[in-house]
Design a protein around this motif. Structure first.
Motif, PDB file in Angstrom:
ATOM      1  N   PHE A  45     -70.498  70.568 -56.942  1.00 49.04           N
ATOM      2  CA  PHE A  45     -70.073  70.996 -55.815  1.00 49.04           C
ATOM      3  C   PHE A  45     -69.826  72.409 -57.172  1.00 49.04           C
ATOM      4  N   TYR A  46     -68.305  71.621 -57.825  1.00 46.50           N
ATOM      5  CA  TYR A  46     -67.515  72.144 -58.700  1.00 46.50           C
ATOM      6  C   TYR A  46     -67.830  71.556 -60.586  1.00 46.50           C
ATOM      7  N   THR A 118     -67.441  81.322 -58.626  1.00 50.19           N
ATOM      8  CA  THR A 118     -68.779  81.211 -57.920  1.00 50.19           C
ATOM      9  C   THR A 118     -69.162  79.786 -56.798  1.00 50.19           C
ATOM     10  N   ALA A 119     -67.702  79.096 -56.813  1.00 52.59           N
ATOM     11  CA  ALA A 119     -68.166  78.095 -55.764  1.00 52.59           C
ATOM     12  C   ALA A 119     -67.145  78.574 -54.721  1.00 52.59           C
ATOM     13  N   VAL A 169     -70.764  77.579 -50.580  1.00 50.62           N
ATOM     14  CA  VAL A 169     -71.892  78.149 -51.578  1.00 50.62           C
ATOM     15  C   VAL A 169     -71.531  78.712 -52.343  1.00 50.62           C
ATOM     16  N   GLN A 170     -72.517  78.886 -53.472  1.00 51.99           N
ATOM     17  CA  GLN A 170     -72.130  78.355 -54.771  1.00 51.99           C
ATOM     18  C   GLN A 170     -73.027  79.477 -55.147  1.00 51.99           C
ATOM     19  N   PHE A 197     -65.641  76.698 -59.301  1.00 51.14           N
ATOM     20  CA  PHE A 197     -66.644  77.398 -60.724  1.00 51.14           C
ATOM     21  C   PHE A 197     -67.523  76.188 -60.277  1.00 51.14           C
ATOM     22  N   ALA A 198     -68.681  76.231 -60.007  1.00 46.33           N
ATOM     23  CA  ALA A 198     -69.801  75.380 -60.296  1.00 46.33           C
ATOM     24  C   ALA A 198     -70.203  75.193 -61.831  1.00 46.33           C
ATOM     25  N   ALA A 199     -70.945  74.368 -62.122  1.00 49.31           N
ATOM     26  CA  ALA A 199     -71.852  74.014 -62.955  1.00 49.31           C
ATOM     27  C   ALA A 199     -72.098  75.189 -63.696  1.00 49.31           C
TER      28      ALA A 199
END
Ligand SMILES: [Ca+2]
Ligand SMILES: [Ca+2]
Ligand SMILES: [Ca+2]
Length: 228
Positions: A45-46, A118-119, A169-170, A197-199
């Motif tokens: 997720f992150y 972003t996450a 949510v991303q 922050f997402a990947a």
């Protein structure tokens, strides 16, 4: 020289394809998973594995990077409190020993400095059920990024924790806020509001590769052109 120029152009084209953080649709793939402690943050997720901010409400306040809509209240241990299980120091099937936030339709907005998360996620912990919970997200302009509906709840107000669920949510374009609403606007409890922050898209890496490969490309192309 023409070979060199076309090769560089091709390389730049590759870099441009790899570099931009393309604003694809928001992903609600990380949602409706059991959550008893931070160990239950879903893998992937992150990007770093961890959130930037993890609000567990145990200090009785909301983190300065977050704002919640009016009428919500942080509630203290005891009574009908239903915190995330691990917030009282022991995973024992009870969330009565921690703090959480309570109210009706609930929305959290990012008001911190720096880029938008972003996450973005929360953990739904209570009230009643089974009921439908609608989880939504909003982009930088406040426009909807979509929503999902999941059946939650265990028909008890007794601070049980097996039914607690992570909703995340991303969105690569940045998320300004998230919201959750239990069946028909009924009262609910939420805990562990978190963002990060997402990947990451490998933007700096792509450019680093481009620069690292340039001397090799020049040499190779010159050799082919018979100039070395
Ligand atoms: Ca808590
Ligand atoms: Ca507990
Ligand atoms: Ca619960």
């Amino acid at each position: 020289m023409r070979h060199l120029w076309s090769a560089i152009t091709a390389l730049f084209a590759l870099g441009l394809v790899a570099a931009p953080a393309v604003a694809a649709d928001a992903s609600f793939a990380f949602a409706d998973t059991p959550y008893l402690s931070e160990a239950d943050i879903p893998a992937g997720f992150y990007g770093s594995g961890l959130p930037t901010v993890l609000e567990n409400f145990e200090d009785g306040a909301l983190d300065a990077s977050l704002r919640v809509n009016a009428g919500m209240q942080i509630i203290a241990p005891g009574g009908f409190t239903d915190s995330v299980d691990g917030d009282d120091g022991v995973i024992d099937g009870s969330g009565a020993g921690g703090r959480s936030i309570f109210g009706g339709a609930m929305r959290f907005d990012f008001v911190g400095a720096g880029p938008l998360p972003t996450a973005f996620a929360l953990v739904w912990t209570d009230f009643g059920g089974p009921t439908d919970a609608t989880f939504s997200a909003f982009d930088a302009n406040g426009a909807s990024l979509g929503s999902i509906v999941r059946r939650v709840g265990d028909s008890t107000f007794a601070s049980t924790t097996a039914e607690d669920r992570f909703f995340g949510v991303q969105f690569a374009g940045g998320i300004s806020g998230i919201a959750i609403l239990s069946g028909g606007g009924g009262l609910q409890e939420v805990d562990r509001v978190q963002w990060g922050f997402a990947a990451p898209v490998p933007e700096p890496h792509a450019w680093a590769l481009l620069l690292a490969g340039l001397p090799w490309l020049v040499t190779t192309t010159r050799r082919r052109a018979g100039r070395v």
